[in-house]
Scaffold this motif. Structure first.
Motif, PDB file in Angstrom:
ATOM      1  N   TYR A 390    -107.560 -26.962  26.956  1.00 30.15           N
ATOM      2  CA  TYR A 390    -108.917 -26.463  27.181  1.00 30.15           C
ATOM      3  C   TYR A 390    -109.200 -26.334  28.676  1.00 30.15           C
ATOM      4  O   TYR A 390    -109.790 -25.338  29.129  1.00 30.15           O
ATOM      5  CB  TYR A 390    -109.942 -27.402  26.538  1.00 30.15           C
ATOM      6  CG  TYR A 390    -111.353 -26.850  26.550  1.00 30.15           C
ATOM      7  CD1 TYR A 390    -111.816 -26.027  25.516  1.00 30.15           C
ATOM      8  CD2 TYR A 390    -112.220 -27.143  27.612  1.00 30.15           C
ATOM      9  CE1 TYR A 390    -113.101 -25.510  25.535  1.00 30.15           C
ATOM     10  CE2 TYR A 390    -113.505 -26.619  27.646  1.00 30.15           C
ATOM     11  CZ  TYR A 390    -113.939 -25.815  26.598  1.00 30.15           C
ATOM     12  OH  TYR A 390    -115.218 -25.292  26.625  1.00 30.15           O
ATOM     13  N   TRP A 401    -107.029 -17.704  26.299  1.00 31.85           N
ATOM     14  CA  TRP A 401    -108.359 -17.179  25.946  1.00 31.85           C
ATOM     15  C   TRP A 401    -108.388 -15.654  25.970  1.00 31.85           C
ATOM     16  O   TRP A 401    -109.468 -15.057  25.888  1.00 31.85           O
ATOM     17  CB  TRP A 401    -109.411 -17.738  26.899  1.00 31.85           C
ATOM     18  CG  TRP A 401    -109.386 -19.236  26.975  1.00 31.85           C
ATOM     19  CD1 TRP A 401    -108.971 -20.006  28.025  1.00 31.85           C
ATOM     20  CD2 TRP A 401    -109.746 -20.149  25.936  1.00 31.85           C
ATOM     21  NE1 TRP A 401    -109.060 -21.336  27.710  1.00 31.85           N
ATOM     22  CE2 TRP A 401    -109.537 -21.461  26.438  1.00 31.85           C
ATOM     23  CE3 TRP A 401    -110.240 -20.004  24.632  1.00 31.85           C
ATOM     24  CZ2 TRP A 401    -109.797 -22.603  25.686  1.00 31.85           C
ATOM     25  CZ3 TRP A 401    -110.489 -21.143  23.881  1.00 31.85           C
ATOM     26  CH2 TRP A 401    -110.272 -22.420  24.397  1.00 31.85           C
ATOM     27  N   ARG A 422    -103.886 -21.533  21.542  1.00 33.70           N
ATOM     28  CA  ARG A 422    -105.220 -21.566  20.956  1.00 33.70           C
ATOM     29  C   ARG A 422    -105.130 -21.726  19.443  1.00 33.70           C
ATOM     30  O   ARG A 422    -106.005 -22.332  18.822  1.00 33.70           O
ATOM     31  CB  ARG A 422    -106.011 -20.318  21.326  1.00 33.70           C
ATOM     32  CG  ARG A 422    -107.486 -20.414  20.927  1.00 33.70           C
ATOM     33  CD  ARG A 422    -108.291 -19.266  21.468  1.00 33.70           C
ATOM     34  NE  ARG A 422    -109.585 -19.184  20.801  1.00 33.70           N
ATOM     35  CZ  ARG A 422    -110.433 -18.181  20.936  1.00 33.70           C
ATOM     36  NH1 ARG A 422    -110.135 -17.170  21.745  1.00 33.70           N
ATOM     37  NH2 ARG A 422    -111.583 -18.160  20.286  1.00 33.70           N
ATOM     38  N   TRP A 479    -113.517 -20.871  17.175  1.00 36.30           N
ATOM     39  CA  TRP A 479    -112.186 -21.164  17.702  1.00 36.30           C
ATOM     40  C   TRP A 479    -111.116 -20.169  17.273  1.00 36.30           C
ATOM     41  O   TRP A 479    -110.169 -19.904  18.022  1.00 36.30           O
ATOM     42  CB  TRP A 479    -111.772 -22.577  17.306  1.00 36.30           C
ATOM     43  CG  TRP A 479    -112.616 -23.595  17.996  1.00 36.30           C
ATOM     44  CD1 TRP A 479    -113.754 -24.194  17.534  1.00 36.30           C
ATOM     45  CD2 TRP A 479    -112.419 -24.102  19.315  1.00 36.30           C
ATOM     46  NE1 TRP A 479    -114.273 -25.038  18.468  1.00 36.30           N
ATOM     47  CE2 TRP A 479    -113.469 -25.017  19.578  1.00 36.30           C
ATOM     48  CE3 TRP A 479    -111.447 -23.894  20.297  1.00 36.30           C
ATOM     49  CZ2 TRP A 479    -113.583 -25.700  20.786  1.00 36.30           C
ATOM     50  CZ3 TRP A 479    -111.544 -24.578  21.499  1.00 36.30           C
ATOM     51  CH2 TRP A 479    -112.606 -25.469  21.737  1.00 36.30           C
ATOM     52  N   LYS A 484    -114.917 -15.398  23.084  1.00 41.66           N
ATOM     53  CA  LYS A 484    -115.220 -16.144  24.299  1.00 41.66           C
ATOM     54  C   LYS A 484    -114.721 -17.572  24.156  1.00 41.66           C
ATOM     55  O   LYS A 484    -114.571 -18.084  23.036  1.00 41.66           O
ATOM     56  CB  LYS A 484    -116.725 -16.140  24.555  1.00 41.66           C
ATOM     57  CG  LYS A 484    -117.318 -14.745  24.816  1.00 41.66           C
ATOM     58  CD  LYS A 484    -118.817 -14.845  25.055  1.00 41.66           C
ATOM     59  CE  LYS A 484    -119.412 -13.465  25.313  1.00 41.66           C
ATOM     60  NZ  LYS A 484    -120.889 -13.541  25.552  1.00 41.66           N
ATOM     61  N   LYS A 485    -114.520 -18.215  25.282  1.00 42.85           N
ATOM     62  CA  LYS A 485    -114.110 -19.614  25.273  1.00 42.85           C
ATOM     63  C   LYS A 485    -115.252 -20.452  24.714  1.00 42.85           C
ATOM     64  O   LYS A 485    -116.349 -20.457  25.269  1.00 42.85           O
ATOM     65  CB  LYS A 485    -113.758 -20.060  26.694  1.00 42.85           C
ATOM     66  CG  LYS A 485    -113.242 -21.490  26.794  1.00 42.85           C
ATOM     67  CD  LYS A 485    -112.845 -21.805  28.228  1.00 42.85           C
ATOM     68  CE  LYS A 485    -112.344 -23.236  28.372  1.00 42.85           C
ATOM     69  NZ  LYS A 485    -111.909 -23.528  29.771  1.00 42.85           N
TER      70      LYS A 485
END
Length: 489
Positions: A390, A401, A422, A479, A484-485
């Motif tokens: 992260y 991302w 991810r 997720w 977007k993150k």
């Protein structure tokens, strides 16, 4: 790490006529191949059926695979000469029609097709780029089990993906290896090369002895069921008894040190190591059964009747591949890479993504297996690894991302970091949301419910929610599908 494909646009060619003049060898088939149904070929009206689709419509690889039939079994009989890199093959493809089939396609890149028969009758064929279009003498009826025999030869191709990765038939310093993800398997045998059509295999390879009279080794998937030394040539016959996607089919020809053993559960282990990689691979023969046992405790029983690995010497290859039962490494692997590729035997090989955009289910779960291994071997905890991804401090976190794991923007990015790193973060968030007991129950049930089949993202989400009794839509929206993150909380 998985390779990329070369993009191809396929067009429907005109029929070129019937091929003749080359007698295919006899290939060993499973029992189903001797029970083909239907009338004798040559009596029917070809126009009564409709053509099978060229491609299965996969969003990322729309031309890959074919419609109108499901393959049951491949019988591949190959003669390969390492000194000239020449391959001669006979593919006996047993399939079940899913419609009245007036013609159908096979994926095949390069090679010269010498003869094609369907149900024993000569067929009309045409070629256009990576399509072999087959028009049988008689329409194949819906649900009919039919046999197509293709005789071919030539110099098999190496394909180059958009990122420079190589796949297909690759020459090594002492032979060759075949690596098929995502489309390289069509460089050495014709077939339905989309992962949604899995089949059993018999792969028989004959190679000449070298100039000193020494035999080459031939390694493939499954169990070695026969070996024959004919004086000037050596033949090895490998059998894959559980369904396998075409991209996981594998052959390696060269000189190897062979290590045989068994797992604690009695599964035979066959490991081949190139002598040039022996020093760096000293622990592989012990680690493979150890990792399989460890993974079995987490994910359920090992899903295949054989296991092992191939450690080759192929400098410059920038990935390893989870070839079924026997993952391939172009150099001596470390523990983490072994864990990743062996975890794929559950996630990717036994449970295969239904489409290529579902690839995160393979790579995310295999990457998370690495996290679990590190956690249980005294390294970082999975929560700490998640945090490093992260924050961008883990060496594998760069680029995660760029896009949602379940939505690669193109075929050339199906193996990019979001699918791996991810994807593993999604898995960790599920574990965090449902608790360890339910989480590992989900993984074992996933492997059991879809054993030797195909599955997709929607089915995984449904299983997570049904077993946990929780609405996890916000988790997956953020997720797995979010662009977007997300917030870390």
């Amino acid at each position: 790490m998985t390779p990329h494909t070369v993009g191809n646009r396929r067009s429907r060619p005109a029929v070129l006529g019937r091929l003749s003049g080359w007698a295919p060898a006899t290939a060993l088939l499973l029992a189903v191949t001797t029970s083909c149904t239907g009338s004798a070929p040559g009596n029917g009206d070809v126009a009564a059926g409709t053509p099978g689709a060229a491609g299965v419509g996969d969003r990322l690889f729309p031309a890959l695979g074919n419609g109108g039939y499901d393959v049951v079994h491949y019988g591949l009989t190959l003669d390969y000469v390492p000194e000239t890199n020449h391959l001669k093959g006979t593919a006996v493809i047993t399939a079940r029609a899913t419609q009245d089939l007036s013609r159908f396609d096979l994926d095949l890149s390069g090679l010269h097709v010498r003869t094609v028969t369907v149900q024993g009758a000569e067929a009309e064929v045409a070629r256009s780029e990576d399509e072999l279009v087959v028009t049988p003498a008689k329409t194949v009826k819906d649900r009919e089990v039919f046999r197509t025999v293709v005789g071919y030869d030539g110099t098999p191709r190496t394909l180059k993906g958009d990122d420079g990765s190589l796949e297909g038939w690759l020459e090594t310093d002492d032979g060759a290896t075949a690596l098929g993800q995502p489309s390289g398997s069509m460089t050495w045998f014709p077939g339905n090369h989309h992962p949604s059509d899995k089949a059993t295999y018999d792969i028989t390879v004959t190679v000449p002895k070298d100039e000193d009279g020494d035999p080459y080794d031939v390694i493939s998937n499954g169990r070695l069921v026969a070996e024959k030394d004919s004086g000037r040539t050596v033949t090895r016959h490998w059998r894959v008894e559980e369904p396998m996607a075409g991209y996981l089919a594998h052959v390696s020809v060269g000189y190897f040190e062979i290590h045989r053993g068994r797992t604690d559960d009695g599964v035979p282990v066959h490991i081949a190591i190139d002598p040039d990689e022996a020093e760096g691979s000293a622990d592989v023969a012990d680690l493979v059964p150890e990792i399989i046992g460890w993974a079995g405790r987490h994910f359920g029983p090992y899903p295949f009747s054989s296991a092992g690995a191939v450690v080759d010497h192929l400098p410059g290859l920038d990935y390893a591949l989870e070839t079924q039962t026997r993952p391939y490494f172009g150099a001596a692997p470390d523990e983490t890479l072994l864990v990743h590729e062996l975890a794929h035997q559950w996630f990717g090989n036994s449970v295969t993504p239904r489409t290529w955009k579902d690839m995160w289910l393979s790579e995310g779960l295999a990457t998370y297996a690495e996290w679990l291994w590190e956690e249980e071997r005294g390294g970082r905890s999975s929560t700490e690894i998640f945090g490093d991804f992260y924050d961008g401090t883990d060496s594998e976190s760069e680029g995660i991302w760029a896009f949602p794991p379940a939505d690669p923007p193109s075929a050339g990015r199906v193996s990019d970091p979001p699918v791996y790193g991810r994807g593993a973060m999604v898995v960790h968030q599920v574990r965090r949301a449902v608790g360890d007991a339910v989480f590992f129950d989900i993984l074992r049930l996933w492997a059991r419910q879809h054993r030797h089949g195909n599955a997709d993202t929607g089915e995984f989400i449904a299983l997570c929610e049904s077993r946990s009794g929780k609405d996890l839509s916000a988790l997956f929206d953020a997720w797995l599908f979010g662009r977007k993150k997300p917030s870390r909380v």
